[in-house]
Design a protein around this motif. Structure first.
Motif, PDB file in Angstrom:
ATOM      1  N   GLY A   1       0.767  -1.232   0.000  1.00 34.79           N
ATOM      2  CA  GLY A   1       0.000   0.000   0.000  1.00 34.79           C
ATOM      3  C   GLY A   1       0.798   1.282   0.000  1.00 34.79           C
ATOM      4  N   SER A   2       0.217   2.284   0.647  1.00 30.45           N
ATOM      5  CA  SER A   2       0.634   3.682   0.596  1.00 30.45           C
ATOM      6  C   SER A   2       2.118   3.918   0.871  1.00 30.45           C
TER       7      SER A   2
ATOM      8  N   SER B   1      -1.474   3.325  -2.428  1.00 32.68           N
ATOM      9  CA  SER B   1      -2.727   2.860  -1.823  1.00 32.68           C
ATOM     10  C   SER B   1      -3.554   2.051  -2.813  1.00 32.68           C
TER      11      SER B   1
ATOM     12  N   ALA C   1      -3.060   2.987   3.537  1.00 33.61           N
ATOM     13  CA  ALA C   1      -3.749   3.892   2.609  1.00 33.61           C
ATOM     14  C   ALA C   1      -3.718   5.319   3.134  1.00 33.61           C
ATOM     15  N   SER C   2      -3.471   6.254   2.217  1.00 33.69           N
ATOM     16  CA  SER C   2      -3.461   7.669   2.585  1.00 33.69           C
ATOM     17  C   SER C   2      -4.777   8.349   2.233  1.00 33.69           C
TER      18      SER C   2
ATOM     19  N   GLY D   1      -2.707   6.899  -3.151  1.00 35.65           N
ATOM     20  CA  GLY D   1      -3.766   7.559  -2.404  1.00 35.65           C
ATOM     21  C   GLY D   1      -3.509   9.053  -2.299  1.00 35.65           C
TER      22      GLY D   1
END
Length: 323
Positions: free
Chosen positions: A49-50, A80, A98-99, A180
């Motif tokens: 992810g981010s 993200s 995630a952002s 993200g």
């Protein structure tokens, strides 16, 4: 940003700490805040992810492994959206950073693979716009000026935005569309997720953005505050005016809400991953540590004690569901 690899497991019931002060001290010391029950943990924890959340996950993974060396924790910076689409929703990672909040279409994608994402807000960020240290003509930008620069077919030169600025073309660096940060920035600045000029260097490697800004007097880029905080001697942050005056990006201004580009950061574990003890324990450690100074030392706003307790209650309830 280079990828980091390590891996992790958890227990069947949550153990509360006696006080948040104990949580901070033990987390910072790399001690086992979960008790001796977890000392024989082994297995894998895969995190994707981010790139914004990445430094937090790396730091927590390294601290956790000091007491659980048999747990293999991998942390990959994929963005993200890239993490949700290519790793988490297909069932190939336990946790996705995630952002920005997960999208409805990502929830649907996960559901197609029987993956149920659980949302935990773990920190705050002051998304930062930065320029070269020699760019002495700009100290503050309005949101409208950011829009003029970053919208599709945006301004080509600095002087297109303000007449007194140099008649020099922008050299722009920013997040890739799988990020993200890209989603959050485009929605906030341009009013629509994904609305973004395409003549810029797009990357998931935030340190590449730092390098690009440092290398050109006429460069500009954006990323999570931690990457600016780590490189204050190399680049200059720009204050943002959303109508209430120019405000600098800082942890204090993000925490009190005065910085207009403050945003929450998240992790999303898969509910069925909680069946694995090592994942349970790592998540407990993660959520407890998110309330400590470890987070501010990385460059983000720690979660509040109230948020931490809400997260731990939610985690315990979901562990009970899968037990």
């Amino acid at each position: 940003m280079p990828e980091h690899t390590d891996k992790v497991p958890g227990v069947s019931r949550r153990k509360f700490l006696a006080a948040s002060g104990v949580a901070s001290a033990t987390a910072l010391a790399g001690c086992n805040v979960l008790g001796d029950e977890s000392s024989d943990l082994s297995g894998e924890v895969n995190i994707t992810g981010s790139s914004t959340v990445y430094p937090i996950s790396v730091a927590f993974a390294e601290e956790f492994k000091k007491d659980h060396s048999d747990v293999d924790i991998s942390v990959d910076s994929t963005g993200s959206g890239g993490g949700f689409e290519n790793h988490f929703c297909p069932g190939n990672s336990h946790i996705n950073g995630a952002s920005r909040p997960i999208k409805d279409e990502e929830v649907d994608h996960c559901s197609e693979n029987d993956v149920e994402p659980l949302e935990f807000e773990i920190a705050g960020d002051a998304l930062t716009v930065a320029v070269n240290q020699n760019a002495d003509w700009v100290d503050c930008l309005t949101v409208d000026e950011l829009n003029q620069i970053w919208q599709p077919d945006g301004a080509e030169t600095w002087s297109d935005v303000r007449d007194e600025w140099p008649d020099k073309e922008f050299e722009l660096y920013g997040a890739a569309s799988t990020s993200g940060t890209f989603d959050w920035f485009t929605e906030y600045v341009n009013g629509e997720v994904g609305a973004h000029r395409d003549d810029y260097e797009a990357t998931e490697e935030d340190n590449r953005i730092v390098q690009g800004i440092e290398g050109s007097d006429y460069a500009m880029g954006y990323f999570g505050y931690a990457y600016y905080a780590e490189n204050k001697d190399r680049i200059k942050a720009v204050e943002i005016d959303a109508g209430d005056g120019c405000t600098e990006p800082s942890l204090e201004n993000a925490k009190d809400g005065s910085y207009p580009m403050a945003r929450p950061l998240f992790i999303y574990p898969a509910k069925d991953a909680l069946e694995e003890e090592q994942v349970q324990e790592f998540l407990k450690y993660y959520l407890e540590s998110a309330e400590t100074d470890m987070v501010s030392e990385i460059g983000y706003v720690p979660s509040s004690e109230e948020q931490m307790n809400e997260n731990l209650d939610k985690l315990e309830s979901n562990i009970e569901d899968v037990s």
